[in-house]
Design an enzyme around this catalytic site. Structure first.
Site, PDB file in Angstrom:
ATOM      1  N   ASP A  67      -7.931 -11.243  -0.954  1.00 36.35           N
ATOM      2  CA  ASP A  67      -7.477 -10.948  -2.314  1.00 36.35           C
ATOM      3  C   ASP A  67      -6.668 -12.091  -2.915  1.00 36.35           C
ATOM      4  O   ASP A  67      -6.272 -13.033  -2.218  1.00 36.35           O
ATOM      5  CB  ASP A  67      -6.653  -9.651  -2.327  1.00 36.35           C
ATOM      6  CG  ASP A  67      -5.650  -9.579  -1.180  1.00 36.35           C
ATOM      7  OD1 ASP A  67      -5.325 -10.636  -0.601  1.00 36.35           O
ATOM      8  OD2 ASP A  67      -5.203  -8.483  -0.857  1.00 36.35           O
ATOM      9  N   ASN A 136       1.553   1.971   1.793  1.00 37.42           N
ATOM     10  CA  ASN A 136       0.836   3.137   1.255  1.00 37.42           C
ATOM     11  C   ASN A 136      -0.585   3.237   1.825  1.00 37.42           C
ATOM     12  O   ASN A 136      -1.397   4.002   1.326  1.00 37.42           O
ATOM     13  CB  ASN A 136       0.786   3.061  -0.277  1.00 37.42           C
ATOM     14  CG  ASN A 136       0.045   1.826  -0.783  1.00 37.42           C
ATOM     15  OD1 ASN A 136      -0.474   1.045   0.010  1.00 37.42           O
ATOM     16  ND2 ASN A 136      -0.011   1.657  -2.095  1.00 37.42           N
ATOM     17  N   HIS A 138      -2.859   0.764   1.934  1.00 39.92           N
ATOM     18  CA  HIS A 138      -3.886  -0.107   1.353  1.00 39.92           C
ATOM     19  C   HIS A 138      -4.323  -1.191   2.333  1.00 39.92           C
ATOM     20  O   HIS A 138      -3.573  -1.607   3.215  1.00 39.92           O
ATOM     21  CB  HIS A 138      -3.471  -0.683  -0.008  1.00 39.92           C
ATOM     22  CG  HIS A 138      -2.439  -1.760  -0.004  1.00 39.92           C
ATOM     23  ND1 HIS A 138      -1.507  -1.894  -0.997  1.00 39.92           N
ATOM     24  CD2 HIS A 138      -2.192  -2.773   0.862  1.00 39.92           C
ATOM     25  CE1 HIS A 138      -0.746  -2.934  -0.748  1.00 39.92           C
ATOM     26  NE2 HIS A 138      -1.145  -3.487   0.375  1.00 39.92           N
ATOM     27  N   GLU A 143      -6.107   0.118  -3.284  1.00 41.53           N
ATOM     28  CA  GLU A 143      -4.977   1.035  -3.391  1.00 41.53           C
ATOM     29  C   GLU A 143      -5.423   2.495  -3.248  1.00 41.53           C
ATOM     30  O   GLU A 143      -6.581   2.830  -3.546  1.00 41.53           O
ATOM     31  CB  GLU A 143      -4.324   0.857  -4.768  1.00 41.53           C
ATOM     32  CG  GLU A 143      -3.700  -0.528  -4.991  1.00 41.53           C
ATOM     33  CD  GLU A 143      -2.340  -0.681  -4.326  1.00 41.53           C
ATOM     34  OE1 GLU A 143      -2.158  -0.226  -3.184  1.00 41.53           O
ATOM     35  OE2 GLU A 143      -1.452  -1.279  -4.959  1.00 41.53           O
TER      36      GLU A 143
HETATM   37  C1  GLP Z   1      -0.294  -7.255   0.542  1.00 48.23           C
HETATM   38  C2  GLP Z   1      -1.674  -7.784   0.929  1.00 48.23           C
HETATM   39  C3  GLP Z   1      -2.271  -7.001   2.074  1.00 48.23           C
HETATM   40  C4  GLP Z   1      -1.254  -6.876   3.196  1.00 48.23           C
HETATM   41  C5  GLP Z   1      -0.055  -6.112   2.683  1.00 48.23           C
HETATM   42  C6  GLP Z   1       1.006  -5.849   3.735  1.00 48.23           C
HETATM   43  O1  GLP Z   1      -0.358  -6.161  -0.258  1.00 48.23           O
HETATM   44  N1  GLP Z   1      -2.588  -7.725  -0.162  1.00 48.23           N
HETATM   45  O2  GLP Z   1      -3.436  -7.671   2.544  1.00 48.23           O
HETATM   46  O3  GLP Z   1      -1.810  -6.226   4.302  1.00 48.23           O
HETATM   47  O4  GLP Z   1       0.519  -6.913   1.647  1.00 48.23           O
HETATM   48  O5  GLP Z   1       1.902  -6.902   3.797  1.00 48.23           O
HETATM   49  P1  GLP Z   1       2.926  -7.174   4.964  1.00 48.23           P
HETATM   50  O6  GLP Z   1       2.133  -7.726   6.086  1.00 48.23           O
HETATM   51  O7  GLP Z   1       3.869  -8.180   4.383  1.00 48.23           O
HETATM   52  O8  GLP Z   1       3.576  -5.888   5.285  1.00 48.23           O
END
Ligand code: GLP
Length: 242
Positions: A67, A136, A138, A143
């Site tokens: 993304d 959440n 995702h 989402e």
């Molecule tokens: C963002 C990214 C996701 C990732 C998520 C969790 O939203 N788009 O790909 O998994 O963050 O992030 P973290 O690893 O910092 O908890």
């Protein structure tokens, strides 16, 4: 879905990096699906370490990131392009031309999304997709909601995600509210998937993931029906599992 619980974050990162290294050594021209967020940083550090020890050659590897924020240029330190360059690509011998991330500033977003999925197809799909998980549920920026989207698409980020991402920005106003993300179908087509979760703040969502029900309210739950998916947790993220 295979579950592995490791002692701590470092061991989670080591296991993920070893899986990636083994794949590259077996298939030097493999296609990796990569993720951003704090969770994979340790994995990338390990991969850089193995590269410096001459244990991995990235010269023929292709990567696709999940993304990118909408409206943020690749040279902006908040962009996922900047993140990937700094956390991994600049420190290994990958050809940057073979590293793909959705173009957050594309004029025609619909075209960009189609182009991205076609590009993945043209490289014969993703061999190994690395994932983190949002608080959440995702994956990428798919989402929770009434529907899940199959293909790469533009998405509105939820309040919860905007709040979680705000820790990387100076103010709430700067946090992007939209992103381009690979869809659930794009992710599920990967031959192998590894999802990482670490720390107490992921324990609740991990518990919900393991109720073994599919729900669009927990996008990661779709991974239950993938043929080769491994979830690697540390003890803190796994602490609410029985
Ligand atoms: C963002 C990214 C996701 C990732 C998520 C969790 O939203 N788009 O790909 O998994 O963050 O992030 P973290 O690893 O910092 O908890």
């Amino acid at each position: 879905m295979r579950l592995v619980v490791k002692k701590n974050y470092d061991e989670v990162s080591q296991m993920a990096a070893i899986e990636i290294m083994n794949l590259i050594n077996k298939k030097p021209n493999c296609v990796l699906g990569l993720a951003t967020g704090s969770t994979p940083i340790g994995t990338y550090k390990e991969l850089i370490k193995y590269y410096k020890l001459n244990k991995i050659d990235f010269s023929k590897v292709t990567t696709f990131n999940l993304d990118e924020y909408r409206g943020i240029k690749g040279d902006n330190p908040q962009s996922y392009r900047y993140f990937m360059d700094n956390k991994l690509f600049n420190s290994i011998n990958i050809n940057k031309k073979n590293t793909f991330i959705p173009n957050g500033i594309a004029k025609d977003i619909e075209e960009e999304c189609k182009y991205y999925d076609n590009l993945i197809e043209s490289k014969h799909g993703i061999d190994l997709q690395l994932l983190g998980i949002g608080n959440n549920g995702h994956i990428g920026f798919n989402e929770p909601g009434e529907f899940l989207y199959i293909n790469t698409h533009l998405t509105n980020l939820t309040k919860n995600t905007i709040a979680a991402n705000s820790r990387f920005f100076n103010s709430m106003e700067e946090v992007p509210t939209q992103a381009i993300t690979m869809g659930i179908g794009s992710i599920m087509k990967a031959k192998k998937i590894i999802l990482l979760a670490s720390g107490k703040n992921k324990a609740n969502i991990v518990k919900e993931l393991f109720t073994e029900k599919l729900s669009t309210k927990i996008p990661a739950s779709i991974l239950h029906i993938h043929a080769d998916c491994t979830i690697i947790l540390d003890e803190e993220a796994a602490c609410l599992l029985n």
